[in-house]
Scaffold this active site. Structure first.
Site, PDB file in Angstrom:
ATOM      1  N   THR A  13     -32.290  -7.785  69.533  1.00 18.86           N
ATOM      2  CA  THR A  13     -33.207  -6.699  69.204  1.00 18.86           C
ATOM      3  C   THR A  13     -33.329  -6.466  67.713  1.00 18.86           C
ATOM      4  O   THR A  13     -34.420  -6.153  67.209  1.00 18.86           O
ATOM      5  CB  THR A  13     -32.735  -5.404  69.896  1.00 18.86           C
ATOM      6  OG1 THR A  13     -32.699  -5.622  71.304  1.00 18.86           O
ATOM      7  CG2 THR A  13     -33.676  -4.246  69.606  1.00 18.86           C
ATOM      8  N   ASP A  57     -31.923 -15.047  73.071  1.00 18.51           N
ATOM      9  CA  ASP A  57     -31.711 -13.737  73.675  1.00 18.51           C
ATOM     10  C   ASP A  57     -30.246 -13.616  74.070  1.00 18.51           C
ATOM     11  O   ASP A  57     -29.629 -14.589  74.519  1.00 18.51           O
ATOM     12  CB  ASP A  57     -32.602 -13.571  74.905  1.00 18.51           C
ATOM     13  CG  ASP A  57     -32.514 -12.173  75.489  1.00 18.51           C
ATOM     14  OD1 ASP A  57     -33.284 -11.305  75.037  1.00 18.51           O
ATOM     15  OD2 ASP A  57     -31.665 -11.959  76.382  1.00 18.51           O
ATOM     16  N   SER A  59     -28.745 -12.425  76.551  1.00 18.51           N
ATOM     17  CA  SER A  59     -28.417 -12.780  77.935  1.00 18.51           C
ATOM     18  C   SER A  59     -28.392 -14.292  78.153  1.00 18.51           C
ATOM     19  O   SER A  59     -27.851 -14.772  79.160  1.00 18.51           O
ATOM     20  CB  SER A  59     -29.401 -12.121  78.908  1.00 18.51           C
ATOM     21  OG  SER A  59     -30.728 -12.526  78.627  1.00 18.51           O
ATOM     22  N   THR A  89     -26.962  -7.315  71.723  1.00 17.68           N
ATOM     23  CA  THR A  89     -25.811  -6.487  72.088  1.00 17.68           C
ATOM     24  C   THR A  89     -25.189  -6.844  73.434  1.00 17.68           C
ATOM     25  O   THR A  89     -23.987  -6.634  73.635  1.00 17.68           O
ATOM     26  CB  THR A  89     -26.206  -4.999  72.105  1.00 17.68           C
ATOM     27  OG1 THR A  89     -27.282  -4.800  73.033  1.00 17.68           O
ATOM     28  CG2 THR A  89     -26.638  -4.536  70.725  1.00 17.68           C
ATOM     29  N   GLN A 278      -9.778  -2.681  86.024  1.00 22.15           N
ATOM     30  CA  GLN A 278     -11.179  -2.282  85.965  1.00 22.15           C
ATOM     31  C   GLN A 278     -11.371  -1.046  85.089  1.00 22.15           C
ATOM     32  O   GLN A 278     -12.506  -0.745  84.694  1.00 22.15           O
ATOM     33  CB  GLN A 278     -11.700  -1.960  87.373  1.00 22.15           C
ATOM     34  CG  GLN A 278     -11.697  -3.120  88.334  1.00 22.15           C
ATOM     35  CD  GLN A 278     -12.186  -2.710  89.713  1.00 22.15           C
ATOM     36  OE1 GLN A 278     -12.983  -1.786  89.852  1.00 22.15           O
ATOM     37  NE2 GLN A 278     -11.714  -3.390  90.745  1.00 22.15           N
TER      38      GLN A 278
END
Length: 342
Positions: A13, A57, A59, A89, A278
């Site tokens: 971004t 990107d 991802s 990010t 977790q």
């Protein structure tokens, strides 16, 4: 003397502007960075930029791009005082964790940063993140040693050890946290460094860049009602060499016989199984409750207070070097780059 800083734009971004005609976000040419961030001219710093082509990107980031980053840093290591990596990010913590292992004996700052809003937006957080990351990458003690000779993430006023970070917020500017290790620096009117928390420079040791990795790692997250038929294909998959087991609390898991048997059979085949919690904060202690002792007896290794991102990338790094079962187990329990607290 001006410090030399290399900016590496991978994508994300921060490196986008809005097309005035279509309103769509587009990557801009980082050679024109001064046009969008004229404040850079006020630094007493020489900087150059390297841009991934095409930009990646976040991802789509995978271990092959970690190798590309290591190569760029290794080839330019002697020419720059520090490196700033502009990164999407979503997977920034994975990349930061991987680089902390792949850049062995690092004694210069490698600062990853990005933004939640494109740098072309009026309210962007990208400018402040970029400017401060550059300032930190160039910061030196009076003797000329870098103040932060390690891989870090800088975001929204906090400098954090890279392999301790997680992205915890998809919308706010304070997108990253380091739950199990305090920030290395806090930024306000001044940059307040926590010198006692920062790793010492590796004096007398040359940077050793690593390019090997093995992605045959899986993550299994436990939840109430987990079924054997769902998770068995992971534990029984012959390609899987290691599993990050995300358990409850301090490392607890169901005591169902089928579950313990899956673990035992996998560890007997040489599959490394790392137990991490977790919970956002805290550490695994498999000896605290009986539900954790069962895992310990089945051959599961404690990941202590590792993040998921760190455990995954550390396993890929160690497996890529072809170490035997016992050595990987030993090194997973060792603090290689400030990633765990025992």
């Amino acid at each position: 003397m001006k410090a030399n800083i290399l900016l590496i734009y991978t994508g994300g971004t921060i490196g986008m502007i809005e097309n005035p005609e279509t309103g769509a976000l587009e990557n801009f040419d980082f050679d024109h960075l001064l046009t969008y961030v004229p404040e850079l001219k006020r630094f007493n710093i020489n900087f150059h930029s390297f841009q991934f082509d095409p930009p990646i990107d976040s991802s789509d980031m995978d271990p092959s791009f970690w190798v590309d980053l290591v190569k760029i840093i290794d080839r330019n290591y002697d020419n720059y005082a520090g490196f700033v990596i502009l990164h999407g990010t979503d997977t920034m913590s994975f990349t930061a964790s991987a680089l902390s292992f792949m850049l062995e004996n690092i004694d210069k700052p490698v600062i990853l940063t990005g933004s939640q809003l494109p740098i072309g937006k009026l309210r962007t957080d990208g400018k402040e993140n970029l400017l401060t990351a550059i300032e930190i990458a160039a910061a030196q003690h009076e003797n000329g040693d870098p103040i932060v000779p390690e891989v870090c993430v800088f975001f929204e006023n906090h400098l954090m050890r890279g392999n301790r970070t997680v992205k915890h917020n998809a919308e706010n500017f304070n997108a990253f946290s380091s739950f199990n290790y305090p920030p290395l620096a806090t930024v306000g009117i001044h940059i307040k460094y926590e010198y006692n928390l920062i790793r010492n420079k590796n004096k007398g040791k040359r940077l050793k860049a690593h390019y090997l990795y093995d992605p045959n790692v899986a993550i299994v997250t436990l939840f109430p009602g987990v079924q054997r038929d769902i998770v068995a294909p992971v534990f029984e998959n012959e390609r899987v060499k290691a599993i990050v087991l995300r358990t409850y609390g301090s490392g607890n898991a169901p005591q169902k016989p089928w579950f313990i048997d899956l673990i035992k059979q996998a560890t007997l085949r040489g599959v490394i199984i790392i137990n991490i919690t977790q919970c956002a904060a805290g550490s695994v202690d498999m000896q605290r409750y009986e539900t954790g002792i069962h895992l310990l007896n089945a051959g599961v290794i404690s990941g202590y207070d590792s993040t998921t991102e760190c455990a995954v990338t550390k396993l890929m790094f160690l497996l890529g070097h072809g170490y035997d079962y016992e050595k990987v187990k030993h090194l997973m329990s060792s603090n290689l780059a400030g990633e765990i607290t025992r």
